[in-house]
Design a protein around this motif. Structure first.
Motif, PDB file in Angstrom:
ATOM      1  N   SER A  28      15.941  57.188  26.510  1.00  0.00           N
ATOM      2  CA  SER A  28      15.536  55.795  26.350  1.00  0.00           C
ATOM      3  C   SER A  28      14.444  55.698  25.292  1.00  0.00           C
ATOM      4  CB  SER A  28      15.013  55.240  27.678  1.00  0.00           C
ATOM      5  OG  SER A  28      16.057  55.152  28.634  1.00  0.00           O
ATOM      6  N   GLY A  32      20.079  52.660  25.130  1.00  0.00           N
ATOM      7  CA  GLY A  32      19.754  52.024  26.401  1.00  0.00           C
ATOM      8  C   GLY A  32      20.381  52.779  27.553  1.00  0.00           C
ATOM      9  N   PRO A  85      13.876  42.218  25.570  1.00  0.00           N
ATOM     10  CA  PRO A  85      15.044  42.943  25.052  1.00  0.00           C
ATOM     11  C   PRO A  85      16.324  42.323  25.585  1.00  0.00           C
ATOM     12  CG  PRO A  85      13.987  44.202  26.794  1.00  0.00           C
ATOM     13  CD  PRO A  85      13.110  43.011  26.547  1.00  0.00           C
ATOM     14  N   ASN A  99      19.596  46.138  29.542  1.00  0.00           N
ATOM     15  CA  ASN A  99      18.335  46.829  29.331  1.00  0.00           C
ATOM     16  C   ASN A  99      17.599  46.868  30.664  1.00  0.00           C
ATOM     17  OD1 ASN A  99      15.204  46.470  28.767  1.00  0.00           O
ATOM     18  ND2 ASN A  99      16.077  47.623  27.048  1.00  0.00           N
TER      19      ASN A  99
END
Length: 299
Positions: free
Chosen positions: A98, A128, A192, A196
């Protein structure tokens, strides 16, 4: 008692007969029988019951069989450990991570790989959590660090870090510590895009109070989310470790998100099968050590 005799004994039990064990090991049947006799003489117990259909372990043999497997596995692990220490590792290792974890895990890992095993080829992919899980399941990466919890079946691993999510906002803004969640929802939010993990947690925190944050901007990059907040264009959420330098420098401010601490665990994961290669195991062990150090520093 030596490991070779233990290995022969385990093979005999697994094969169900000395004849089949001789074929599997490439050792003549009389020699295998002799090694078994030596082992029984050393232990002063009968280990196998013989019949026309083959052999089965006695009670003593069953105990030895279970313990021998553990001992033999430890022998293999010891040999591998020694080889890792004296022989440089080589080959490619693919790690998915990540983006928020790159500074704290990927950069220290790169330093250790380059200095200790320069023949290794480290491939790091920033994605992600949903993409990382798909890549791991399909075998396109060997290891991942992401918020996706291992299922314990096809995917195994460990919690490597757990951090609090906090509200970050521009240094020029003043948000009272006692501001309600409804008041926070009315602020312009920089978030985001889905999928996510941070966005999912933010949405869940507000949804639990039947609220929806006023989203002003959606971005793919978490770094761009942070930069947008730095420029005074809205508020966002980030894990504490990522913005600690901004907080120290005064480029961002932070406060809790809601009344309760909101935590995001991160997991170091890999597929159960096939087993990790020696280079991948080295990377796994280093990442686990880095995680342990971070937990001490940030506790």
């Amino acid at each position: 008692m030596d490991s070779r005799r233990l290995r022969y004994f385990v093979q005999i039990v697994d094969s169900g007969s000395i004849t089949r064990a001789a074929a599997a090991t490439g050792v003549a049947q009389p020699a295998l029988s002799q090694q078994l006799a030596v082992l029984e003489n050393e232990l002063k117990v009968k280990l196998l019951e013989r019949s026309v259909s083959g052999v089965t372990p006695t009670r003593a043999g069953s105990i030895l069989y279970a313990r021998a497997q553990t001992i033999l596995r430890q022998f293999e692990e010891l040999r591998d450990a020694v080889h890792r220490e004296v022989q440089p590792l080589s080959g490619a290792v693919s790690l998915g991570i990540s983006p928020t974890m790159v500074p704290r895990f990927a950069l220290p890992l790169i330093e250790k790989v380059c200095t200790q095993h320069p023949e290794m080829h480290l491939q790091i992919r920033e994605e992600g959590s949903a993409v990382l899980n798909d890549l791991l399941v399909k075998g396109r990466i060997e290891l991942s660090i992401s918020p996706t919890r291992p299922d314990g079946e096809a995917i195994v691993g460990e919690e490597i870090l757990c951090e609090q999510l906090i509200l970050m906002y521009p240094s020029s803004w003043d948000i009272p510590e006692n501001a309600s969640l409804a008041e926070l929802a009315a602020l312009p939010w920089v978030v985001p895009r889905q999928p996510n993990s941070i966005r999912t947690i933010v949405d869940a925190v507000f949804a639990a109070e039947s609220l929806t944050p006023r989203v002003a901007v959606e971005l793919d990059s978490l770094q761009n989310v942070m930069e947008t907040v730095r420029r005074g264009l809205g508020v966002g959420v980030m894990v504490t470790g990522v913005i600690k330098d901004d907080l120290a420098a005064g480029t961002l401010k932070a406060r809790s998100l809601g009344d309760r601490a909101t935590l995001r665990p991160m997991f170091l994961s890999h597929r159960r099968s096939p087993a990790l290669t020696p280079p991948a195991q080295f990377v796994y062990d280093i990442l686990s050590e880095i995680g342990a150090e971070l937990r001490i520093v940030e506790s």
